[in-house]
Write an enzyme that holds these catalytic residues in place. Structure first.
Site, mmCIF file in Angstrom:
data_model
loop_
_atom_site.group_PDB
_atom_site.id
_atom_site.type_symbol
_atom_site.label_atom_id
_atom_site.label_comp_id
_atom_site.label_asym_id
_atom_site.label_seq_id
_atom_site.Cartn_x
_atom_site.Cartn_y
_atom_site.Cartn_z
ATOM 1 N N GLU A 50 0.810 -1.210 0.000
ATOM 2 C CA GLU A 50 0.000 0.000 0.000
ATOM 3 C C GLU A 50 0.844 1.261 0.000
ATOM 4 O O GLU A 50 0.582 2.196 -0.753
ATOM 5 C CB GLU A 50 -0.934 0.012 1.220
ATOM 6 C CG GLU A 50 -2.160 -0.874 1.100
ATOM 7 C CD GLU A 50 -1.895 -2.350 1.360
ATOM 8 O OE1 GLU A 50 -0.752 -2.701 1.691
ATOM 9 O OE2 GLU A 50 -2.839 -3.156 1.229
ATOM 10 N N HIS A 94 -9.808 -4.969 10.462
ATOM 11 C CA HIS A 94 -10.400 -4.809 9.137
ATOM 12 C C HIS A 94 -11.645 -3.929 9.121
ATOM 13 O O HIS A 94 -12.348 -3.896 8.131
ATOM 14 C CB HIS A 94 -10.800 -6.183 8.584
ATOM 15 C CG HIS A 94 -9.667 -6.974 8.032
ATOM 16 N ND1 HIS A 94 -8.510 -7.229 8.726
ATOM 17 C CD2 HIS A 94 -9.519 -7.595 6.832
ATOM 18 C CE1 HIS A 94 -7.706 -7.972 7.986
ATOM 19 N NE2 HIS A 94 -8.292 -8.209 6.826
HETATM 20 C C1 LIG Z 1 -2.162 -4.391 4.318
HETATM 21 C C2 LIG Z 1 -3.152 -5.349 3.740
HETATM 22 N N1 LIG Z 1 -3.442 -5.276 2.430
HETATM 23 C C3 LIG Z 1 -4.305 -6.131 1.865
HETATM 24 C C4 LIG Z 1 -4.914 -7.088 2.630
HETATM 25 C C5 LIG Z 1 -5.900 -8.044 1.983
HETATM 26 N N2 LIG Z 1 -5.325 -9.362 1.889
HETATM 27 C C6 LIG Z 1 -5.519 -10.262 2.866
HETATM 28 S S1 LIG Z 1 -4.672 -11.643 2.617
HETATM 29 C C7 LIG Z 1 -4.010 -11.113 1.170
HETATM 30 C C8 LIG Z 1 -3.084 -11.997 0.407
HETATM 31 C C9 LIG Z 1 -1.888 -12.387 1.200
HETATM 32 O O1 LIG Z 1 -1.178 -13.390 0.607
HETATM 33 P P1 LIG Z 1 0.057 -14.124 1.287
HETATM 34 O O2 LIG Z 1 0.816 -13.153 2.133
HETATM 35 O O3 LIG Z 1 0.807 -14.809 0.235
HETATM 36 O O4 LIG Z 1 -0.590 -15.167 2.284
HETATM 37 P P2 LIG Z 1 -1.489 -16.432 1.985
HETATM 38 O O5 LIG Z 1 -2.894 -15.922 1.817
HETATM 39 O O6 LIG Z 1 -0.953 -17.087 0.788
HETATM 40 O O7 LIG Z 1 -1.415 -17.290 3.223
HETATM 41 C C10 LIG Z 1 -4.472 -9.824 0.907
HETATM 42 C C11 LIG Z 1 -4.135 -9.051 -0.294
HETATM 43 C C12 LIG Z 1 -4.616 -7.121 4.015
HETATM 44 N N3 LIG Z 1 -5.189 -8.014 4.851
HETATM 45 N N4 LIG Z 1 -3.721 -6.263 4.530
#
Ligand SMILES: Cc1ncc(C[n+]2csc(CCOP(=O)(O)OP(=O)(O)O)c2C)c(N)n1
Lengths: 324, 388
Positions: free
Chosen positions: A57, A126
């Site tokens: 972000e 959230h």
């Molecule tokens: C700062 C922030 N931006 C966006 C999100 C929305 N979001 C939640 S999980 C995710 C993907 C994360 O992927 P990863 O770190 O690879 O973990 P995985 O889901 O594969 O366990 C996103 C974009 C968030 N929770 N926090």
């Protein structure tokens, strides 16, 4: 048309009209948006203008601000405004102050938009209602639509605005259906409130999702013989205080409903200004309904209690009109 | 780990083909008793997640729900390489870590249901599992947020052991993150600090190849070799096959012990795969059924089951019995959660501050609800006293 599609149409129309406009954010392109607001936009505009980013972000918001200084007109999607806190420095420290710091040389025509507020049982990280936090900062404009037509009109105005606009969408409203005018010029001017229901005994002022709770409350109160005027402010900065003043001169009572926390919030600002401007017109002090002064809980029943709702609004109106 | 196909079809190696060293082959097999316990944990996590998906569909669970199916071996193997007193912190895909760490299925499920008997009294929900008794410092909802917290936990253990107790740093903090979190500034800042301050923290990247709908190659530079991220901060990196519990256990044992010994941070690129969508609302259109099938063939439970049978640590009957046992445990947890009361509304105003805090009334004193009336007392921590 659904609320989410109204925003999409506004962005798409502006992108067709002006090649400087582009959309950037997490999952906005290939995934069609985490909340499907940008559905179909990648197909129409291609990957140079509808841009997927990593989860960074601070990086992509800051980058878009740089691009805006060069004259582009980026629309930045925060999947949720809760995640914009990671980008608080660029969006609060850079964007709104650019024009001022540079003595008018560099503006920042940018729109930050995304899903704001609690209500989906997502727990405290959230569920931010950022209006209370962010509207404190001079240099920004803040639009918070409650209906699909306003969502479209306000978004088009936001994109054409030369200043940074914070555009707050409620995930709880994205599926809301409503009439949306077609055509290029359905702009909704910033700083012009809309009277959603006329009434004589009490004014209820709000914006965004709680407007619907206010209408619900007004409906219920009408059955008790209390006639409420419901005003949807639509933008917090600029704030149409005149519309509230006019209404309060008529009703002599005001309840402000704000889904952010009460301490130093837009609701408090409205209350302070109305006390200042309408002291002699008021029958009672201004009543405020806010989200409870605690972090957002996960449990369903606690979250319901946490948010403003029609019950609390009714109580506030009854209390405000008690002596009338 | 699936190998790239040769017939021109897209590779199923979603991570990019860097060889994964094998460690387990030339290690003595762990004791049969351990193997049996690990098997049970793997199956418990899988079963728990399946029941969560059902409960979510029945609208018993709200909000976002990120299930851990496919990654079970990572949680079980990593926790097995730790001591119980080693702190652990993770992201929002946290049920597996919580269960592996010893949280009861009951407390975990009740939290998912938003009930008073949940680990956080129903206030945290799926993404925020905390369990102080088991040194679980939370699931965290903001991508990357737990990374500097992990550095902080390690800082505290070291400070406590060395400054307060005048001894040698003895605890290792484990911090889990997703591959998507590598792109957050917080990750880079945390690694820099951990490197600079010699913090005993192990960053385990559960590299399942995707962050939501974005494959790692579309979201992360140098994705074929994540160790480059750590090397830039002077931190040792290793790659481990996260689908194979024994590889996870032995690999992590090495990493954790080295970290404990030297009090230096470490970084692990843990290769794994999540079988389901990012969360319950994700239809996972961004990847093919074909790819998922290839990975399902390398299922962590299947691999481990084969191993325990070969080792003679378990018989077919024992496996069946373990599965049945776990089913009963999880069914009980669901029932328990369902019968647990919803939190009383006054709970909304508790835990905001240490002292019960009432509804904010616009005065300087909030309206107090009952409860502890004694003002908190502050005092310095003494030598030998646990900070945590
Ligand atoms: C700062 C922030 N931006 C966006 C999100 C929305 N979001 C939640 S999980 C995710 C993907 C994360 O992927 P990863 O770190 O690879 O973990 P995985 O889901 O594969 O366990 C996103 C974009 C968030 N929770 N926090």
């Amino acid at each position: 048309m659904e609320f989410r599609d109204a925003i999409r149409d506004a962005m798409s129309e502006e992108m067709r009209r002006d090649a400087r406009v582009m959309l950037i954010g997490e999952e906005v392109a290939e995934y069609n948006g985490a909340y499907k607001v940008s559905r179909g936009m990648l197909d129409e505009f291609g990957a140079r203008r509808v841009i997927d980013t990593p989860i960074s972000e601070s990086g992509f918001a800051g980058m878009a601000i740089g691009a805006a200084m060069m004259g582009l007109r980026p629309v930045v999607e925060f999947m949720s405004w809760s995640f914009s806190l990671v980008a608080a420095d660029p969006i609060l420290n850079n964007a709104p102050k650019m024009l001022f710091m540079s003595g008018g040389q560099f503006g920042c025509p940018i729109v930050f938009r995304g899903n704001d507020g609690a209500g989906g049982q997502l727990g405290s990280t959230h569920s931010w209602c950022v209006e209370g936090l962010f509207s404190n900062v001079p240099g920004i404009k803040m639009a918070i639509p409650a209906t699909p037509d306003d969502a479209k009109g306000l978004m088009k105005t936001a994109i054409r605005d030369d200043d940074p606009v914070f555009f707050l969408e409620s995930e709880r409203l994205l599926g809301l259906k409503g009439e949306v005018p077609v055509g290029e010029d359905v702009l909704v001017k910033f700083g012009e409130a809309r009277v959603r229901r006329a009434g004589a005994d009490c004014t209820i002022a709000s914006w965004g999702r709680p407007v619907h709770f206010c209408l619900e409350a007004a409906e219920a109160l009408a059955k008790e013989g209390i006639s409420c005027e419901v005003i949807d402010l639509r933008t917090i900065r600029p704030l149409d205080i005149g519309a509230i003043v006019r209404s309060v001169k008529k009703t002599s009572n005001l309840v402000v409903v704000d889904q952010s926390w009460s301490f130093g919030s837009p609701g408090s600002e409205v209350a302070a200004q109305i006390h200042q401007r309408c002291f002699d017109d008021l029958d009672n002090h201004v009543h405020r309904v806010h989200t409870e002064d605690v972090p957002a809980p996960y449990a369903f029943n606690l979250e319901q209690e946490y948010l403003p709702n029609a019950r609390k609004i009714c109580e506030a109106v009854r209390s405000a009109t008690y002596n009338a | 780990m699936p190998t790239p196909t040769t017939d021109g079809k897209p590779s199923h190696d979603v991570h990019g083909g860097l060889p994964v060293p094998r460690r387990a082959a030339n290690r003595p097999a762990p004791a049969a008793e351990l193997l049996r316990a690990w098997y049970r944990e793997l199956v418990l996590i899988r079963e728990f997640e399946i029941r969560c998906m059902q409960a979510y569909q029945d609208k018993k669970i709200g909000g976002f729900c990120h299930v851990y199916i496919g990654q079970e071996a990572v949680a079980v193997g990593c926790v097995a390489a730790l001591k119980p007193e080693d702190p652990l912190v993770t992201a929002y895909r946290d049920h597996g870590h919580a269960l592996a760490r010893g949280m009861t299925a009951r407390a975990c499920m009740a939290e998912m249901f938003g009930r008073v008997d949940g680990c956080a009294k129903g206030k945290g929900g799926s993404m925020h599992m905390f369990d102080k008794a088991n040194n679980l410092f939370g699931g965290h909802g903001i991508v990357g947020a737990q990374t500097p917290l992990g550095a902080g936990l390690a800082f505290a253990t070291k400070y406590q052991d060395e400054v307060i107790n005048k001894g040698k740093s003895s605890r290792v903090t484990m911090c889990f993150l997703g591959d998507g979190a590598l792109n957050q500034g917080s990750f880079h800042e945390a690694l820099n600090l951990a490197g600079l301050m010699d913090l005993p923290v192990v960053y385990v990247v559960e590299n399942n190849g995707y962050s939501m709908g974005t494959s790692i190659h579309r979201g992360t530079t140098q994705s074929h070799d994540l160790s480059s991220k750590a090397l830039g901060y002077g931190i040792d990196a290793s790659v481990i096959d996260g689908m194979n519990l024994l590889e996870v256990y032995h690999g992590m044992k090495d990493v954790v012990e080295k970290c404990r010994e030297r009090s230096r941070p470490a970084f692990v690129d843990m290769r794994c795969y999540r079988y389901k969508g990012h969360s319950m609302s994700d239809p996972r259109k961004y990847r093919t059924r074909d790819e998922e099938e290839v990975w399902e063939q390398g299922d962590p439970i299947g691999i481990f089951e084969k191993y325990v049978l070969e080792q003679g640590a378990m018989t077919h009957d024992q496996i069946k019995a373990a599965q049945k046992d776990v089913k009963t445990e999880v069914r009980d947890a669901v029932q328990f959660a369902d019968q647990s009361p919803v939190p009383p509304l006054t709970d909304l105003y508790h835990d905001v501050y240490r002292e019960p805090w009432g509804r904010y009334t616009g005065t300087s004193e909030p309206q107090m609800y009952g409860g502890a009336q004694n003002p908190p007392t502050f005092r310095a921590t003494r030598e030998g006293e646990d900070l945590l």
